[in-house]
Design an enzyme around this catalytic site. Structure first.
Site, PDB file in Angstrom:
ATOM      1  N   GLN A 103      36.644  42.909  33.071  1.00 21.28           N
ATOM      2  CA  GLN A 103      36.693  43.301  31.654  1.00 21.28           C
ATOM      3  C   GLN A 103      37.816  42.534  30.962  1.00 21.28           C
ATOM      4  O   GLN A 103      37.987  42.629  29.763  1.00 21.28           O
ATOM      5  CB  GLN A 103      36.971  44.798  31.527  1.00 21.28           C
ATOM      6  CG  GLN A 103      35.946  45.677  32.196  1.00 21.28           C
ATOM      7  CD  GLN A 103      36.483  47.080  32.396  1.00 21.28           C
ATOM      8  OE1 GLN A 103      36.294  47.965  31.568  1.00 21.28           O
ATOM      9  NE2 GLN A 103      37.176  47.300  33.491  1.00 21.28           N
ATOM     10  N   HIS A 121      33.860  40.974  28.693  1.00 25.14           N
ATOM     11  CA  HIS A 121      34.419  41.146  27.347  1.00 25.14           C
ATOM     12  C   HIS A 121      34.892  39.834  26.725  1.00 25.14           C
ATOM     13  O   HIS A 121      35.687  39.848  25.792  1.00 25.14           O
ATOM     14  CB  HIS A 121      35.559  42.177  27.386  1.00 25.14           C
ATOM     15  CG  HIS A 121      35.076  43.577  27.648  1.00 25.14           C
ATOM     16  ND1 HIS A 121      35.896  44.605  28.048  1.00 25.14           N
ATOM     17  CD2 HIS A 121      33.833  44.127  27.553  1.00 25.14           C
ATOM     18  CE1 HIS A 121      35.183  45.720  28.193  1.00 25.14           C
ATOM     19  NE2 HIS A 121      33.934  45.449  27.906  1.00 25.14           N
ATOM     20  N   CYS A 153      31.867  23.422   8.888  1.00 26.00           N
ATOM     21  CA  CYS A 153      31.165  24.160   7.820  1.00 26.00           C
ATOM     22  C   CYS A 153      32.093  25.075   7.028  1.00 26.00           C
ATOM     23  O   CYS A 153      31.635  25.821   6.169  1.00 26.00           O
ATOM     24  CB  CYS A 153      30.023  24.976   8.420  1.00 26.00           C
ATOM     25  SG  CYS A 153      30.581  26.433   9.311  1.00 26.00           S
ATOM     26  N   ASN A 216      44.242  51.964  42.248  1.00 27.78           N
ATOM     27  CA  ASN A 216      44.820  52.304  40.942  1.00 27.78           C
ATOM     28  C   ASN A 216      45.953  53.298  41.216  1.00 27.78           C
ATOM     29  O   ASN A 216      45.798  54.165  42.073  1.00 27.78           O
ATOM     30  CB  ASN A 216      43.720  52.964  40.068  1.00 27.78           C
ATOM     31  CG  ASN A 216      44.099  53.031  38.596  1.00 27.78           C
ATOM     32  OD1 ASN A 216      45.204  53.416  38.249  1.00 27.78           O
ATOM     33  ND2 ASN A 216      43.166  52.659  37.739  1.00 27.78           N
ATOM     34  N   GLU A 218      46.650  55.668  39.504  1.00 30.55           N
ATOM     35  CA  GLU A 218      46.189  56.989  39.044  1.00 30.55           C
ATOM     36  C   GLU A 218      44.706  57.171  39.354  1.00 30.55           C
ATOM     37  O   GLU A 218      43.981  56.188  39.453  1.00 30.55           O
ATOM     38  CB  GLU A 218      46.363  57.089  37.516  1.00 30.55           C
ATOM     39  CG  GLU A 218      47.802  57.133  37.092  1.00 30.55           C
ATOM     40  CD  GLU A 218      47.967  56.981  35.588  1.00 30.55           C
ATOM     41  OE1 GLU A 218      46.952  57.101  34.858  1.00 30.55           O
ATOM     42  OE2 GLU A 218      49.086  56.738  35.163  1.00 30.55           O
TER      43      GLU A 218
HETATM   44  P1  OAD Z   1      43.029  50.510  30.490  1.00 26.16           P
HETATM   45  O1  OAD Z   1      44.289  50.228  29.745  1.00 26.16           O
HETATM   46  O2  OAD Z   1      42.083  51.506  29.910  1.00 26.16           O
HETATM   47  O3  OAD Z   1      43.370  51.020  31.963  1.00 26.16           O
HETATM   48  C1  OAD Z   1      44.248  50.332  32.797  1.00 26.16           C
HETATM   49  C2  OAD Z   1      44.198  50.980  34.167  1.00 26.16           C
HETATM   50  O4  OAD Z   1      45.019  50.220  35.025  1.00 26.16           O
HETATM   51  C3  OAD Z   1      44.708  52.423  34.209  1.00 26.16           C
HETATM   52  O5  OAD Z   1      43.788  53.226  34.924  1.00 26.16           O
HETATM   53  C4  OAD Z   1      46.042  52.310  34.962  1.00 26.16           C
HETATM   54  O6  OAD Z   1      46.331  53.464  35.753  1.00 26.16           O
HETATM   55  C5  OAD Z   1      45.800  51.102  35.847  1.00 26.16           C
HETATM   56  N1  OAD Z   1      46.977  50.343  36.263  1.00 26.16           N
HETATM   57  C6  OAD Z   1      48.155  50.157  35.614  1.00 26.16           C
HETATM   58  N2  OAD Z   1      48.982  49.366  36.328  1.00 26.16           N
HETATM   59  C7  OAD Z   1      48.308  49.015  37.458  1.00 26.16           C
HETATM   60  C8  OAD Z   1      48.600  48.198  38.604  1.00 26.16           C
HETATM   61  N3  OAD Z   1      49.766  47.562  38.725  1.00 26.16           N
HETATM   62  N4  OAD Z   1      47.658  48.091  39.565  1.00 26.16           N
HETATM   63  C9  OAD Z   1      46.476  48.726  39.465  1.00 26.16           C
HETATM   64  N5  OAD Z   1      46.136  49.500  38.409  1.00 26.16           N
HETATM   65  C10 OAD Z   1      47.032  49.644  37.426  1.00 26.16           C
HETATM   66  O7  OAD Z   1      42.325  49.093  30.740  1.00 26.16           O
HETATM   67  P2  OAD Z   1      40.784  48.770  31.074  1.00 26.16           P
HETATM   68  O8  OAD Z   1      40.212  49.740  32.025  1.00 26.16           O
HETATM   69  O9  OAD Z   1      40.728  47.334  31.420  1.00 26.16           O
HETATM   70  O10 OAD Z   1      37.884  46.383  25.975  1.00 26.16           O
HETATM   71  O11 OAD Z   1      40.118  48.976  29.651  1.00 26.16           O
HETATM   72  C11 OAD Z   1      38.769  48.688  29.486  1.00 26.16           C
HETATM   73  C12 OAD Z   1      38.531  48.067  28.146  1.00 26.16           C
HETATM   74  O12 OAD Z   1      39.127  48.865  27.121  1.00 26.16           O
HETATM   75  C13 OAD Z   1      39.186  46.711  27.938  1.00 26.16           C
HETATM   76  O13 OAD Z   1      38.449  45.639  28.503  1.00 26.16           O
HETATM   77  C14 OAD Z   1      39.217  46.609  26.444  1.00 26.16           C
HETATM   78  C15 OAD Z   1      39.682  48.004  26.088  1.00 26.16           C
HETATM   79  O14 OAD Z   1      39.263  48.474  24.876  1.00 26.16           O
HETATM   80  C16 OAD Z   1      37.682  45.570  24.914  1.00 26.16           C
HETATM   81  O15 OAD Z   1      38.592  45.027  24.315  1.00 26.16           O
HETATM   82  C17 OAD Z   1      36.241  45.405  24.553  1.00 26.16           C
END
Ligand code: OAD
Length: 256
Positions: A103, A121, A153, A216, A218
């Site tokens: 993502q 994304h 354009c 993760n 969490e």
């Molecule tokens: P989030 O910010 O929603 O979640 C990040 C996740 O990473 C959380 O569950 C944290 O607990 C975990 N995390 C933090 N530090 C970490 C580490 N060192 N190792 C492993 N895990 C860790 O991010 P995404 O799930 O990527 O979409 O969010 C999904 C989408 O929401 C993104 O692609 C973006 C956003 O809106 C668009 O922009 C379309």
């Protein structure tokens, strides 16, 4: 099973697998100092997605949206792949086929050496004209004042990322679903697993019979479908898994 250590079954499943899929989110890039989206320190705690990451906001105030993206481009451009990205790329030396479905828009999986990467994304390093579709490199569009205009354009140029309310790239999504269906082991790495349709990919893997491992710090809604959730950072857990798999393989060879 939710655990803070790596259970033996993780190694058993990975060593036996020919096809491994990995679904990644902002958490895998957190240790490269790229902020995640959610949580107290997340981007969406400081900026409202509806003001920045959607097409209407862009048409209303392209300069503001571009200022935000040009700041993010700078952070991402200056970032380096971390041990989590590198370990995932190194898994390709151990397992026949590793497919990364991300993502993230930061291109760090490719920079780390992963060869099969589907970006659900988009990619912040690419840009295109909303009128004629011409592609532009960052060096070209960031040289002039914001917002950048198409040299052909005069249309507005936008970053090639998926905004709220937009469709995911259909080819990449279909390829990701197909990869999830074929995966014998599927990793969910550093994602909150709440943004759809992307978050359906680990579920496709699970219901197609994959053994699902989540990493993760969490638990998330995906914990429910994971066979094992390892509570830890990908930058620490993934290298440990890859190093142990290497030594299991070496020992196996010595016995033969
Ligand atoms: P989030 O910010 O929603 O979640 C990040 C996740 O990473 C959380 O569950 C944290 O607990 C975990 N995390 C933090 N530090 C970490 C580490 N060192 N190792 C492993 N895990 C860790 O991010 P995404 O799930 O990527 O979409 O969010 C999904 C989408 O929401 C993104 O692609 C973006 C956003 O809106 C668009 O922009 C379309």
């Amino acid at each position: 099973m939710t655990t803070e250590t790596i259970p033996q079954i993780v190694y058993d499943k990975l060593i036996a697998a020919r096809v491994v899929g990995a679904f990644t989110g902002a958490g895998i890039s957190a240790e490269s100092n790229i902020p995640t989206f959610r949580g107290d320190e997340g981007l969406w705690a400081k900026f409202k997605p509806e003001e920045l990451a959607n097409f209407n906001a862009f048409m209303k105030n392209p300069k503001l949206v571009w200022e935000w993206y040009s700041a993010r481009k700078k952070i991402i451009h200056g970032a380096q792949p971390n041990p989590g990205h590198l370990a995932l790329a190194e898994l390709e030396e151990i397992i026949d086929e590793v497919i990364v479905v991300t993502q993230n828009i930061d291109n760090l999986h490719r920079r780390a050496g992963s060869t099969k990467v589907y970006e659900l994304h988009g990619n912040i390093e690419r840009n295109y004209c909303i009128k004629c579709g011409e592609n532009y490199a960052d060096e070209v569009i960031l040289a002039d004042e914001l917002p950048p205009k198409c040299g052909k354009c005069s249309g507005l140029v936008r970053p090639d990322v998926v905004w709220f309310g937009e469709y995911l790239p259909q080819d990449e999504f279909a390829a990701s679903e197909e990869a999830a269906q074929r995966s014998e082991v599927f990793l969910s790495l550093g994602t909150s697993g709440i943004v759809y349709p992307a978050a359906s990919i680990p579920q496709v893997a699970k219901y197609s019979g994959a053994f699902v491992i989540e990493i993760n710090p969490e638990t998330t809604p995906l914990t429910e479908i994971a066979d094992v959730t390892i509570l830890g950072k990908t930058g620490k857990v993934l290298p440990e898994i890859v190093n142990t798999l290497r030594s299991i393989k070496r020992k196996g060879k010595n016995i033969d």
